[in-house]
Design a protein around this motif. Structure first.
Motif, PDB file in Angstrom:
ATOM      1  N   ASP A  49       0.817  -1.220   0.000  1.00 13.39           N
ATOM      2  CA  ASP A  49       0.000   0.000   0.000  1.00 13.39           C
ATOM      3  C   ASP A  49       0.847   1.264   0.000  1.00 13.39           C
ATOM      4  O   ASP A  49       0.508   2.238  -0.669  1.00 13.39           O
ATOM      5  CB  ASP A  49      -0.969   0.010   1.188  1.00 13.39           C
ATOM      6  N   ALA A  50       1.960   1.276   0.715  1.00 12.06           N
ATOM      7  CA  ALA A  50       2.806   2.461   0.818  1.00 12.06           C
ATOM      8  C   ALA A  50       3.867   2.540  -0.282  1.00 12.06           C
ATOM      9  O   ALA A  50       4.512   3.570  -0.440  1.00 12.06           O
ATOM     10  CB  ALA A  50       3.487   2.493   2.183  1.00 12.06           C
ATOM     11  N   ALA A  51       4.049   1.489  -1.040  1.00 11.74           N
ATOM     12  CA  ALA A  51       5.112   1.452  -2.051  1.00 11.74           C
ATOM     13  C   ALA A  51       4.709   2.219  -3.304  1.00 11.74           C
ATOM     14  O   ALA A  51       3.577   2.115  -3.770  1.00 11.74           O
ATOM     15  CB  ALA A  51       5.429   0.008  -2.416  1.00 11.74           C
ATOM     16  N   THR A  52       5.654   2.986  -3.855  1.00 16.05           N
ATOM     17  CA  THR A  52       5.372   3.677  -5.110  1.00 16.05           C
ATOM     18  C   THR A  52       5.400   2.678  -6.269  1.00 16.05           C
ATOM     19  O   THR A  52       4.614   2.792  -7.196  1.00 16.05           O
ATOM     20  CB  THR A  52       6.385   4.810  -5.359  1.00 16.05           C
ATOM     21  N   THR A  53       6.321   1.715  -6.198  1.00 17.44           N
ATOM     22  CA  THR A  53       6.359   0.625  -7.179  1.00 17.44           C
ATOM     23  C   THR A  53       6.025  -0.651  -6.440  1.00 17.44           C
ATOM     24  O   THR A  53       6.755  -1.065  -5.542  1.00 17.44           O
ATOM     25  CB  THR A  53       7.757   0.508  -7.835  1.00 17.44           C
ATOM     26  N   LYS A  54       4.922  -1.240  -6.798  1.00 15.23           N
ATOM     27  CA  LYS A  54       4.461  -2.451  -6.135  1.00 15.23           C
ATOM     28  C   LYS A  54       4.982  -3.659  -6.918  1.00 15.23           C
ATOM     29  O   LYS A  54       4.645  -3.839  -8.077  1.00 15.23           O
ATOM     30  CB  LYS A  54       2.935  -2.466  -6.068  1.00 15.23           C
ATOM     31  N   CYS A  55       5.825  -4.453  -6.259  1.00  6.19           N
ATOM     32  CA  CYS A  55       6.488  -5.566  -6.938  1.00  6.19           C
ATOM     33  C   CYS A  55       6.363  -6.827  -6.097  1.00  6.19           C
ATOM     34  O   CYS A  55       6.624  -6.812  -4.896  1.00  6.19           O
ATOM     35  CB  CYS A  55       7.951  -5.211  -7.157  1.00  6.19           C
ATOM     36  N   VAL A  56       5.962  -7.923  -6.749  1.00  4.41           N
ATOM     37  CA  VAL A  56       5.779  -9.216  -6.085  1.00  4.41           C
ATOM     38  C   VAL A  56       6.519 -10.271  -6.892  1.00  4.41           C
ATOM     39  O   VAL A  56       6.364 -10.345  -8.114  1.00  4.41           O
ATOM     40  CB  VAL A  56       4.273  -9.580  -5.986  1.00  4.41           C
ATOM     41  N   GLY A  57       7.318 -11.086  -6.205  1.00  3.13           N
ATOM     42  CA  GLY A  57       7.971 -12.215  -6.863  1.00  3.13           C
ATOM     43  C   GLY A  57       6.968 -13.331  -7.060  1.00  3.13           C
ATOM     44  O   GLY A  57       6.157 -13.609  -6.173  1.00  3.13           O
ATOM     45  N   LEU A  58       6.981 -13.951  -8.234  1.00  2.00           N
ATOM     46  CA  LEU A  58       6.027 -15.016  -8.550  1.00  2.00           C
ATOM     47  C   LEU A  58       6.773 -16.186  -9.194  1.00  2.00           C
ATOM     48  O   LEU A  58       7.603 -15.980 -10.073  1.00  2.00           O
ATOM     49  CB  LEU A  58       4.953 -14.495  -9.502  1.00  2.00           C
ATOM     50  N   ASP A  59       6.458 -17.390  -8.730  1.00  2.00           N
ATOM     51  CA  ASP A  59       7.008 -18.600  -9.317  1.00  2.00           C
ATOM     52  C   ASP A  59       5.984 -19.705  -9.114  1.00  2.00           C
ATOM     53  O   ASP A  59       5.191 -19.664  -8.173  1.00  2.00           O
ATOM     54  CB  ASP A  59       8.339 -18.979  -8.660  1.00  2.00           C
ATOM     55  N   CYS A  60       6.005 -20.680 -10.001  1.00  2.00           N
ATOM     56  CA  CYS A  60       5.111 -21.838  -9.883  1.00  2.00           C
ATOM     57  C   CYS A  60       5.877 -23.122 -10.121  1.00  2.00           C
ATOM     58  O   CYS A  60       6.857 -23.140 -10.856  1.00  2.00           O
ATOM     59  CB  CYS A  60       3.984 -21.770 -10.925  1.00  2.00           C
ATOM     60  N   GLU A  61       5.414 -24.161  -9.496  1.00  2.00           N
ATOM     61  CA  GLU A  61       5.842 -25.522  -9.810  1.00  2.00           C
ATOM     62  C   GLU A  61       4.624 -26.164 -10.464  1.00  2.00           C
ATOM     63  O   GLU A  61       3.480 -25.851 -10.118  1.00  2.00           O
ATOM     64  CB  GLU A  61       6.247 -26.280  -8.551  1.00  2.00           C
ATOM     65  N   PHE A  62       4.854 -27.066 -11.412  1.00  3.69           N
ATOM     66  CA  PHE A  62       3.763 -27.580 -12.242  1.00  3.69           C
ATOM     67  C   PHE A  62       3.453 -29.045 -11.981  1.00  3.69           C
ATOM     68  O   PHE A  62       4.266 -29.778 -11.425  1.00  3.69           O
ATOM     69  CB  PHE A  62       4.111 -27.418 -13.732  1.00  3.69           C
TER      70      PHE A  62
END
Length: 182
Positions: A49-62
């Motif tokens: 909410d407070a971040a100017t650039t909102k960044c999330v790491g995403l990875d999946c196993e299949f």
């Protein structure tokens, strides 16, 4: 790694771990939609909410691609924000919460990973359609001599660590070795 919480009723585990000169990470490992909602709510409040650039790491196993008649899809979804990591066993989940779908489809958040296009594709059978994914292998300059750096390579270069990637278990090589021993 220190295991702190085990609640068999909600099938969730919370771990705190430290690695090589880094602060502790909190890892929430779950198959409950309610815990995913709680994790999203917390990381949004504490970090995004407070971040100017909102960044999330995403990875999946299949899922196993060799199963006949079954479309390969995401089995485990991993999300990371700052020191908070979610490991969601989406394939065994009681449901995929609408809040998770909304979060992953939020165009204001950048979802980053290595070869992330395949992860995004494998989430579609779960009803998740992400349009703000960024492939770090294409965005971050290559710090190695390899044609395509791994996520470990990028992380080690960026944060100055020397983390090592676990060797993947190769079922075919094990079968070949066993056949040669006979």
């Amino acid at each position: 790694m220190e295991h702190l919480v085990r609640d068999p009723a909600c099938r969730t585990r919370v771990y705190y771990l430290t690695a090589e000169r880094m602060e502790a990470f909190k890892v929430t490992d779950t198959l409950r939609a309610r815990m995913v909602e709680k994790w999203i709510w917390c990381v949004k409040r504490e970090f995004l909410d407070a971040a100017t650039t909102k960044c999330v790491g995403l990875d999946c196993e299949f899922t196993d691609p060799r199963k006949a008649g079954e479309e390969q899809r995401a089995a485990v979804l991993q999300l990371s924000v700052a020191s908070e990591t979610l490991v969601f066993h989406i394939i065994h989940a009681n449901k995929v919460a609408q809040m998770l779908k909304n979060f992953l489809e939020d165009g204001n958040i950048r979802f980053c990973g290595a070869a992330i296009g395949n992860d995004v594709k494998k989430l579609r059978p779960h009803g998740i359609h992400n349009t703000s994914a960024y492939d770090l292998q294409k965005v971050v300059p290559n710090p190695t001599t390899k044609p395509t750096p791994s996520l470990y390579d990028l992380a080690n270069h960026t944060i100055g660590t020397n983390l090592e990637q676990k060797k993947k278990y190769n079922h075919k090589n094990m079968m070949d070795a066993a056949a040669q021993e006979k």
